[in-house]
Scaffold this active site. Structure first.
Site, PDB file in Angstrom:
ATOM      1  N   TYR A 235      70.830  25.035  -8.785  1.00  0.00           N
ATOM      2  CA  TYR A 235      69.998  24.489  -7.703  1.00  0.00           C
ATOM      3  C   TYR A 235      70.123  22.981  -7.580  1.00  0.00           C
ATOM      4  O   TYR A 235      70.326  22.297  -8.567  1.00  0.00           O
ATOM      5  CB  TYR A 235      68.533  24.854  -7.943  1.00  0.00           C
ATOM      6  CG  TYR A 235      68.244  26.332  -7.981  1.00  0.00           C
ATOM      7  CD1 TYR A 235      69.124  27.269  -7.439  1.00  0.00           C
ATOM      8  CD2 TYR A 235      67.068  26.805  -8.571  1.00  0.00           C
ATOM      9  CE1 TYR A 235      68.833  28.627  -7.483  1.00  0.00           C
ATOM     10  CE2 TYR A 235      66.773  28.158  -8.610  1.00  0.00           C
ATOM     11  CZ  TYR A 235      67.664  29.062  -8.074  1.00  0.00           C
ATOM     12  OH  TYR A 235      67.383  30.394  -8.119  1.00  0.00           O
TER      13      TYR A 235
ATOM     14  N   SER B   8      62.917  36.236  -3.489  1.00  0.00           N
ATOM     15  CA  SER B   8      62.964  36.507  -2.047  1.00  0.00           C
ATOM     16  C   SER B   8      61.914  37.516  -1.598  1.00  0.00           C
ATOM     17  O   SER B   8      62.224  38.453  -0.852  1.00  0.00           O
ATOM     18  CB  SER B   8      64.354  36.973  -1.610  1.00  0.00           C
ATOM     19  OG  SER B   8      65.270  35.916  -1.608  1.00  0.00           O
TER      20      SER B   8
ATOM     21  N   LEU C   5      59.839  37.134   0.595  1.00  0.00           N
ATOM     22  CA  LEU C   5      59.795  37.029   2.055  1.00  0.00           C
ATOM     23  C   LEU C   5      61.180  37.191   2.682  1.00  0.00           C
ATOM     24  O   LEU C   5      61.368  36.856   3.855  1.00  0.00           O
ATOM     25  CB  LEU C   5      59.199  35.682   2.482  1.00  0.00           C
ATOM     26  CG  LEU C   5      57.687  35.529   2.338  1.00  0.00           C
ATOM     27  CD1 LEU C   5      57.253  34.129   2.738  1.00  0.00           C
ATOM     28  CD2 LEU C   5      56.945  36.571   3.174  1.00  0.00           C
TER      29      LEU C   5
END
Length: 348
Positions: free
Chosen positions: A53, A236, A238
Site C-alpha cells: 500500500y 471489500s 462494500l
C-alpha cells in the site's frame, strides 16, 4: 465495539478493522491520522495495512501507508493497545518490492527483507499479525477467472514449509506474533494447517473479499474457518464502493476510486447492477442505509473475525461505523438470501 478472538491466539480484536490502503494517495497523512483517531475513539483496536500500500500499487508510493501509520503511532503512542496487521506480497512481477528488481517470492530471504521494511516504516519492533498477501503459486486472484477452475498450471511454488518455517523463526525472534493468509483457497489453507502440525506456526486468519455480491467464501472456506478457527478478515465489504450505488448505470463520480484509477473491473460484470439495485430496494423497504446494511451483513457472519472497512473521509468513516447499530434479524437475513438466490455472486 464488540470484540472477537483472532483464531486461537487469545488476542481480542474489534469486530470492525480499519483498512488503510488509501493512505498515501487518496488520503494525505493528516487525513489518515484523522481516520485513525476516529477509529480509536469508536473502539477499534485492529488496523490492517501492507507493504504493497497505498493502492493502486506504484513504485513511488509503495510503503506510504505504513509510513503514515508509523507517524501516527509516534505522535499518539499506545502501541500496546493496538493489534496491527501487515502483509508481504506474494509472487509478483512488479519490480520495486525487492532489490535490483528481483521477482518477489515468498522465500525465507525475501520475507525477512519485506518484514524489516514494514517494521521500519511502522516504527515498531513487532507486527501482531503478518499475512501472506496472496499465494506464491499461480492461482486466480482478485476476481480473475471468476469461479471457474480448469486445471493446474505448471508451477514452481515455494514450498509451504519453507514459507511457514521462516515465519516461525520470526515469531521466535519476537518480530511477529502470529501468521495469517490472504486471497487464499481452501486447499491452500489446508496445506498451511497441515504444515503447522510439525511445530510451525498455525495460521490465525484468512483475509479474502466478502460482500453481498461476492459470497464465494461461503463455498468451502466458511466451513473451514469455523471448524479450524481460521476466521475471515473480510475485505471489500462494500465491493470497492460499488454497493454504495454510486457507480450504477455506468456513473463515474468525481474523486471516486474507479473514476480516478479505473481498477473496478471485478465489480463491472453482468448482473452486478441488478443485484445492487435489489439490495438498495430492500434497504429502503427496511428503513436502513444501504451502506450500513452491506457492512452489517458482513459483520454478522459467524465465520467473520473482523470486517475491514475503508474510507476516504471521516464523514464516510462515520457512516460505516454506524453499521454497528444495524441488526441482521432472521427475517432480514431471509430477505437478503432471497435476493442472493436470484443474483448469486455476480462479482466473485
Amino acid at each position: 465495539m464488540k470484540q472477537r478472538e483472532l483464531g486461537r491466539t487469545g488476542i481480542a480484536v474489534s469486530e470492525i478493522c480499519l483498512g488503510t490502503m488509501t493512505f498515501g494517495q487518496q488520503n494525505t497523512e493528516t487525513e489518515g491520522h484523522a481516520q485513525l483517531d476516529m477509529a480509536l475513539d469508536h473502539g477499534i483496536n485492529f488496523i490492517d495495512t501492507a507493504e504493497l500500500y497505498s493502492i493502486p500499487p506504484r513504485a513511488e508510493t509503495q510503503g506510504a501507508t505504513e509510513t503514515i501509520i508509523g507517524s501516527w503511532l509516534k505522535a499518539r503512542g499506545g502501541r500496546d493497545r493496538l493489534v496491527i496487521a501487515s502483509k508481504v506480497v506474494g509472487r509478483t512481477a512488479m519490480p520495486w518490492f525487492r532489490p535490483d528488481g528481483e521477482e518477489a517470492r515468498l522465500t525465507p530471504r525475501q520475507i525477512r527483507y519485506a518484514l524489516e521494511g514494514s517494521l521500519r516504516r511502522l516504527g515498531t519492533d513487532y507486527i501482531d499479525l503478518y499475512q501472506l498477501h496472496w499465494p506464491d503459486r499461480k492461482v486466480g486472484l482478485f476476481g480473475e477467472g471468476g469461479t471457474t477452475f480448469r486445471d493446474l498450471p505448471e508451477d514452481s511454488a515455494v514450498p509451504f514449509e519453507d514459507t511457514l518455517g521462516v515465519l516461525g523463526d520470526l515469531v521466535n525472534e519476537g518480530k511477529i506474533r502470529h501468521v495469517g493468509l490472504s486471497n487464499e483457497t481452501a486447499w491452500g489453507v489446508s496445506k498451511f494447517l497441515e504444515a503447522s502440525r510439525t511445530g510451525l506456526p498455525r495460521v490465525a486468519s484468512i483475509q479474502n473479499a466478502y460482500n453481498l455480491i461476492n459470497r464465494t467464501f461461503e463455498i468451502g472456506l466458511a466451513e473451514m474457518a469455523l471448524h479450524e478457527k481460521v476466521g475471515l478478515l473480510a475485505y471489500s465489504p462494500l465491493a470497492q464502493g460499488y454497493l454504495t450505488g454510486k457507480y450504477l448505470n455506468g456513473a463515474r463520480p468525481a474523486g471516486a476510486r474507479t473514476t480516478l484509477f479505473d481498477r473496478g473491473q471485478r465489480y463491472q460484470k453482468p448482473g452486478v447492477d441488478d443485484a445492487i439495485t435489489a439490495y438498495h430496494a430492500l434497504a429502503r423497504e427496511e428503513g436502513i442505509d444501504p451502506i450500513q446494511l452491506a457492512i452489517a451483513f458482513v459483520t454478522s457472519r459467524p465465520f467473520v473475525t473482523s470486517n475491514i472497512i475503508g474510507a476516504t473521509s471521516v464523514d464516510q468513516l462515520r457512516t460505516l461505523l454506524g453499521a454497528t447499530d444495524v441488526i441482521i434479524t432472521p427475517e432480514l437475513e431471509e430477505k437478503i438470501n432471497a435476493i442472493h438466490q436470484v443474483h448469486s455472486n455476480p462479482a466473485p
